[in-house]
Scaffold this active site. Structure first.
Site, PDB file in Angstrom:
ATOM      1  N   ARG A 141       0.843  -1.194   0.000  1.00  0.00           N
ATOM      2  CA  ARG A 141       0.000   0.000   0.000  1.00  0.00           C
ATOM      3  C   ARG A 141       0.876   1.241   0.000  1.00  0.00           C
ATOM      4  NH1 ARG A 141      -3.717  -2.290  -1.693  1.00  0.00           N
ATOM      5  NH2 ARG A 141      -5.728  -2.711  -0.733  1.00  0.00           N
ATOM      6  N   HIS A 156      -0.929   0.550 -10.103  1.00  0.00           N
ATOM      7  CA  HIS A 156      -1.623  -0.404  -9.215  1.00  0.00           C
ATOM      8  C   HIS A 156      -2.247  -1.553 -10.030  1.00  0.00           C
ATOM      9  CE1 HIS A 156      -3.713  -0.737  -5.043  1.00  0.00           C
ATOM     10  NE2 HIS A 156      -3.462  -1.935  -5.562  1.00  0.00           N
ATOM     11  N   GLU A 179      -3.575   7.637  -4.781  1.00  0.00           N
ATOM     12  CA  GLU A 179      -3.900   7.129  -6.127  1.00  0.00           C
ATOM     13  C   GLU A 179      -5.217   7.723  -6.633  1.00  0.00           C
ATOM     14  OE1 GLU A 179      -3.820   2.864  -5.771  1.00  0.00           O
ATOM     15  OE2 GLU A 179      -1.777   2.896  -4.986  1.00  0.00           O
TER      16      GLU A 179
HETATM   17  O1  A2R Z   1       2.819  -8.805  11.357  1.00  0.00           O
HETATM   18  P1  A2R Z   1       2.273 -10.200  11.176  1.00  0.00           P
HETATM   19  O2  A2R Z   1       3.072 -11.199  11.970  1.00  0.00           O
HETATM   20  O3  A2R Z   1       0.797 -10.262  11.366  1.00  0.00           O
HETATM   21  O4  A2R Z   1       2.569 -10.580   9.611  1.00  0.00           O
HETATM   22  C1  A2R Z   1       1.844  -9.988   8.576  1.00  0.00           C
HETATM   23  C2  A2R Z   1       2.556  -8.764   7.993  1.00  0.00           C
HETATM   24  N1  A2R Z   1       2.209  -7.522   8.690  1.00  0.00           N
HETATM   25  C3  A2R Z   1       3.115  -6.665   9.173  1.00  0.00           C
HETATM   26  N2  A2R Z   1       4.456  -6.679   9.151  1.00  0.00           N
HETATM   27  C4  A2R Z   1       5.101  -5.657   9.772  1.00  0.00           C
HETATM   28  N3  A2R Z   1       4.474  -4.621  10.367  1.00  0.00           N
HETATM   29  C5  A2R Z   1       3.126  -4.570  10.420  1.00  0.00           C
HETATM   30  N4  A2R Z   1       2.516  -3.558  11.038  1.00  0.00           N
HETATM   31  C6  A2R Z   1       2.382  -5.628   9.792  1.00  0.00           C
HETATM   32  N5  A2R Z   1       1.066  -5.890   9.653  1.00  0.00           N
HETATM   33  C7  A2R Z   1       0.980  -7.052   8.984  1.00  0.00           C
HETATM   34  O5  A2R Z   1       2.082  -8.677   6.638  1.00  0.00           O
HETATM   35  C8  A2R Z   1       1.814 -10.922   7.368  1.00  0.00           C
HETATM   36  O6  A2R Z   1       2.998 -11.666   7.286  1.00  0.00           O
HETATM   37  C9  A2R Z   1       1.741  -9.989   6.182  1.00  0.00           C
HETATM   38  C10 A2R Z   1       0.370  -9.935   5.535  1.00  0.00           C
HETATM   39  O7  A2R Z   1       0.113 -11.202   5.021  1.00  0.00           O
HETATM   40  P2  A2R Z   1      -1.365 -11.739   4.735  1.00  0.00           P
HETATM   41  O8  A2R Z   1      -2.273 -11.352   5.840  1.00  0.00           O
HETATM   42  O9  A2R Z   1      -1.223 -13.183   4.370  1.00  0.00           O
HETATM   43  O10 A2R Z   1      -1.850 -10.878   3.493  1.00  0.00           O
HETATM   44  P3  A2R Z   1      -1.532 -11.094   1.936  1.00  0.00           P
HETATM   45  O11 A2R Z   1      -2.592 -11.894   1.302  1.00  0.00           O
HETATM   46  O12 A2R Z   1      -0.130 -11.536   1.770  1.00  0.00           O
HETATM   47  O13 A2R Z   1      -1.688  -9.583   1.427  1.00  0.00           O
HETATM   48  C11 A2R Z   1      -0.816  -8.560   1.945  1.00  0.00           C
HETATM   49  C12 A2R Z   1      -1.094  -7.192   1.364  1.00  0.00           C
HETATM   50  C13 A2R Z   1      -2.551  -6.763   1.284  1.00  0.00           C
HETATM   51  O14 A2R Z   1      -3.064  -6.342   2.518  1.00  0.00           O
HETATM   52  C14 A2R Z   1      -2.517  -5.660   0.267  1.00  0.00           C
HETATM   53  O15 A2R Z   1      -2.238  -4.430   0.879  1.00  0.00           O
HETATM   54  C15 A2R Z   1      -1.353  -6.026  -0.603  1.00  0.00           C
HETATM   55  O16 A2R Z   1      -0.682  -7.120   0.038  1.00  0.00           O
HETATM   56  O17 A2R Z   1      -1.791  -6.355  -1.882  1.00  0.00           O
END
Ligand code: A2R
Length: 329
Positions: free
Chosen positions: A235, A282, A264
């Site tokens: 993002r 995007h 965007e």
């Molecule tokens: O932080 P964790 O342990 O919940 O790991 C998640 C990580 N994550 C973060 N890492 C560092 N700082 C943060 N504040 C933070 N918040 C979340 O991002 C997890 O490893 C990863 C997100 O993975 P998923 O929930 O499996 O989402 P996905 O399908 O990989 O999509 C990720 C993003 C979407 O939200 C869109 O913004 C973009 O990719 O297209």
């Protein structure tokens, strides 16, 4: 699953045409409000809306102007445009579209890495403009994939798919999440700044929202350093964009490949003028196949809700609030 539900579905904002057709196939009453202007609906029409399909942002004020909405189907995995906690307080479930876009986004991320590292955007312009014939070969690129270390912020579904693809290039992978994964051997860094210091390419695949807002700031960019490359397919809000522009202009980092931006579709003029920035509008998930799968998943979730079945992909806030399935009665 075909649903003959009479539930009023409002498609809020610009929406994928195949996704709209799928909703119309499943529901009798589907209204598309491309302008997001709820004043175009009468009180009665607003009261008839029980499900929303949204392809971006919906404010709490707009959500609250729909008194009988039960579920928001968000078209996209990143649902930072919907306040899922606020929705949960009103008993409204929210779903997103994970998994079905993971491979497409990972493919695009790898393409963006290669474009940026090997300056393929400039080389393509060199060929297209006739410059090759006029002034000779495109100069050798400063960087190559050889022996590079890639740091991924957000090693989730998409981050892991990117890591697996990049391993084929012989690069080393490191990562930063809030929590260390127990199922991967990649080195973990507790802070983003430490990860940035340890890698050549910093790749952002984390969600937007408050917890990542401007996480890639001037300090992180300074740690990445003058030979460092930033890639963002998560993002735009995760990067302090003015700090990035300054870092690219003055050589604090070498280059950047970006698919997402702070505001965007507006991209600052100064960023658009930089040859060391590769800019994509995007498009990470934007193939017809993948967008059809995303639209099908939105529609499937809405159908499942009104049939009283468990939702396929509720967001964590909805699961925690006990909204993974429509309550009876
Ligand atoms: O932080 P964790 O342990 O919940 O790991 C998640 C990580 N994550 C973060 N890492 C560092 N700082 C943060 N504040 C933070 N918040 C979340 O991002 C997890 O490893 C990863 C997100 O993975 P998923 O929930 O499996 O989402 P996905 O399908 O990989 O999509 C990720 C993003 C979407 O939200 C869109 O913004 C973009 O990719 O297209």
């Amino acid at each position: 699953m075909t649903d003959s539900s009479d539930a009023g579905v409002l498609v809020f904002g610009p929406y994928n045409a195949d996704g709209l057709a799928e909703l119309q196939r499943r529901f009798r009453s589907v209204r598309h409000l491309a302008t997001k202007d709820l004043s175009l609906l009468s009180d009665e029409e607003r009261a008839s809306v029980r499900a929303l399909a949204v392809g971006g942002v919906i404010s709490n004020a707009d959500l609250d102007a729909l008194p009988n909405v039960e579920i928001v189907g968000h078209f996209g995995v990143g649902y930072d445009g919907v306040d899922a906690a606020h929705a949960a307080k009103r008993g409204i479930a929210v779903t997103n579209t994970p998994d079905v876009l993971t491979d497409e986004v990972a493919d695009t991320a790898v393409a963006l890495v290669l474009m940026t590292v090997r300056e393929l955007h400039l080389a393509e312009a060199h060929a297209r403009s006739g410059e090759w014939e006029r002034s000779g070969a495109y100069p050798l690129t400063r960087f190559s994939m050889r022996r590079k270390v890639v740091g991924i912020m957000g090693l989730g579904r998409i981050g892991l798919a990117i890591a697996e693809r990049l391993e084929a290039f012989g690069v080393r992978i490191k990562y930063h999440n809030r929590t260390r994964r127990t199922d991967v051997a990649y080195p973990y860094y507790e802070t983003l700044a430490d990860l940035a210091k340890a890698v050549d390419i910093l790749l952002i695949a984390a969600p937007g929202g408050a917890s990542t807002d401007k996480a890639v700031n001037a300090e992180v960019l300074a740690k990445l350093g003058p030979d460092g490359i930033l890639i963002n397919i998560g993002r735009g809000s995760t990067v302090d964009e003015p700090a990035l522009i300054e870092a690219l202009e003055n050589g604090t980092i070498a280059s950047a490949g970006l698919d997402v931006f702070a505001d965007e579709p507006r991209i600052p003029e100064r960023l658009r003028a930089l040859p060391n920035a590769v800019l994509l509008p995007h498009v990470a998930s934007a193939s017809r196949d993948t967008r059809i799968a995303m639209g099908d998943l939105v529609a499937e979730n809405l159908s499942r809700w009104f049939c009283g079945n468990k939702l396929s992909t509720p967001v964590p806030e909805s699961v925690e609030a006990g909204l993974a399935q429509r309550r009876k009665g």
